[in-house]
Design a protein around this motif. Structure first.
Motif, PDB file in Angstrom:
ATOM      1  N   ARG A  10       0.844  -1.187   0.000  1.00  0.00           N
ATOM      2  CA  ARG A  10       0.000   0.000   0.000  1.00  0.00           C
ATOM      3  C   ARG A  10       0.887   1.248   0.000  1.00  0.00           C
ATOM      4  N   GLN A 153      -5.580   0.775  -0.351  1.00  0.00           N
ATOM      5  CA  GLN A 153      -6.125   0.005   0.760  1.00  0.00           C
ATOM      6  C   GLN A 153      -7.282  -0.908   0.355  1.00  0.00           C
ATOM      7  N   TRP A 157      -7.475  -4.940   0.371  1.00  0.00           N
ATOM      8  CA  TRP A 157      -8.352  -5.552   1.372  1.00  0.00           C
ATOM      9  C   TRP A 157      -9.381  -6.468   0.725  1.00  0.00           C
ATOM     10  N   HIS A 160      -7.706  -9.716   0.029  1.00  0.00           N
ATOM     11  CA  HIS A 160      -7.606 -10.473   1.284  1.00  0.00           C
ATOM     12  C   HIS A 160      -8.909 -11.166   1.622  1.00  0.00           C
ATOM     13  N   CYS A 177      -4.948  -3.046   6.725  1.00  0.00           N
ATOM     14  CA  CYS A 177      -4.152  -2.687   5.557  1.00  0.00           C
ATOM     15  C   CYS A 177      -3.577  -1.302   5.797  1.00  0.00           C
ATOM     16  N   THR A 183       1.059  -7.005   2.012  1.00  0.00           N
ATOM     17  CA  THR A 183       0.291  -8.241   2.055  1.00  0.00           C
ATOM     18  C   THR A 183       0.892  -9.173   1.013  1.00  0.00           C
ATOM     19  N   TYR A 198       1.529 -10.952   6.158  1.00  0.00           N
ATOM     20  CA  TYR A 198       1.167  -9.534   6.233  1.00  0.00           C
ATOM     21  C   TYR A 198       2.089  -8.893   7.249  1.00  0.00           C
TER      22      TYR A 198
END
Length: 215
Positions: A10, A153, A157, A160, A177, A183, A198
Motif C-alpha cells: 500500500r 487500501q 483488502w 484479502h 491494511c 500483504t 502480512y
C-alpha cells in the motif's frame, strides 16, 4: 518449496491537510512522512531478499511515488496497470469527517442505501474481479519471479477477503491494511492464490500518520 509470490504494497501517507476524500483525484502525492514510509517498505522488501522480477503500479501519484524507492532498490522499471487503481466513489472531493461532513448531507443519502454493494462507489465484486485479472496477468508476465504491486487500501483488502472466503461487505474502520503495509500472496498456476503473510514495515510511523483519503 516456496512458490511465486505477489507482494501487495500500500502507498504511504498522503499530503492532505484539508481532509479531502481524494479517491482518484490528481495531484495528491506523498507527505514527508509518506516518503519515509515508502522507503521503509522498499528497505523491507530488499532486506528480505525478495526475488522480484516485475514492479506493477497504480497510475495515481501517491502510488507512483511510493514505488520509486522500490524501483531504485530492485533496478526495475515500474509497469502502470489501471486495474490496481483506487476504486471510484461518489464522495470524491468531499470532506467526510466533522459536523459538516458529506455523510450528513441529504443529497448524499441515496448513496448509503446499500452498504453491502456498496451504493456509494465501485461494487466490491468488480474490484475483486479486476484485481484478480491484473494479478494473474502480471504473475504470468514475470515468468516465475516475484511481483511487487503498489496499490491502495480497498483493492488490497478486497483481495484479502476474497482469498480468505470472508464476505466482501465490511466495516471500513476495521481494515487490516495500514499505510505502506505489505500483504504477501503465494501463487501457483494449479492452485491459484493464497495469502502467505502480512506485515507493517512503517509501523513506527503509523501512530502519527493521517489516513483519511478513501472509503
Amino acid at each position: 518449496m516456496q512458490g511465486q509470490r505477489i507482494h501487495l504494497v500500500r502507498h504511504g501517507e498522503v499530503e492532505n491537510p484539508e481532509g479531502i476524500l481524494y479517491g482518484r483525484l490528481p495531484n495528491y502525492g506523498l507527505s514527508e512522512r509518506g516518503h519515509r514510509m515508502a522507503q521503509l517498505a522498499a528497505d523491507d522488501l530488499a532486506a528480505r531478499g525478495v526475488p522480484a522480477g516485475r514492479l506493477v503500479v497504480s497510475p495515481l501519484q501517491r502510488t507512483r511515488e511510493s514505488a520509486a524507492p522500490i524501483a531504485k532498490a530492485f533496478g526495475l522499471e515500474p509497469v502502470i496497470d489501471d486495474r490496481v487503481i483506487e476504486p471510484w466513489n461518489e464522495f470524491e472531493g468531499e470532506r467526510l469527517g466533522g459536523r459538516n461532513g458529506a455523510w450528513r448531507e441529504p443529497r448524499h443519502w441515496k448513496h448509503l442505501l446499500q452498504p453491502w454493494r456498496p451504493s456509494w462507489g465501485e461494487p466490491y465484486r468488480e474490484i475483486v474481479a479486476r484485481m484478480r485479472a491484473a494479478l494473474l496477468e502480471q504473475a504470468a508476465a514475470s515468468e516465475g519471479a516475484d511481483v511487487i504491486v503498489v496499490s491502495h487500501q480497498l483493492p488490497i483488502w478486497m483481495v484479502h477477503r476474497a482469498l480468505t472466503h470472508q464476505p466482501l461487505p465490511h466495516n471500513p474502520a476495521k481494515r487490516r491494511c495500514a499505510l505502506s503495509s505489505i500483504t504477501v500472496l503465494e501463487y501457483h498456476p494449479a492452485t491459484g492464490f493464497r495469502e502467505a503473510d502480512y506485515h507493517e514495515p512503517a509501523a513506527a510511523e503509523l501512530a502519527a500518520a493521517i489516513d483519511q483519503g478513501a472509503v
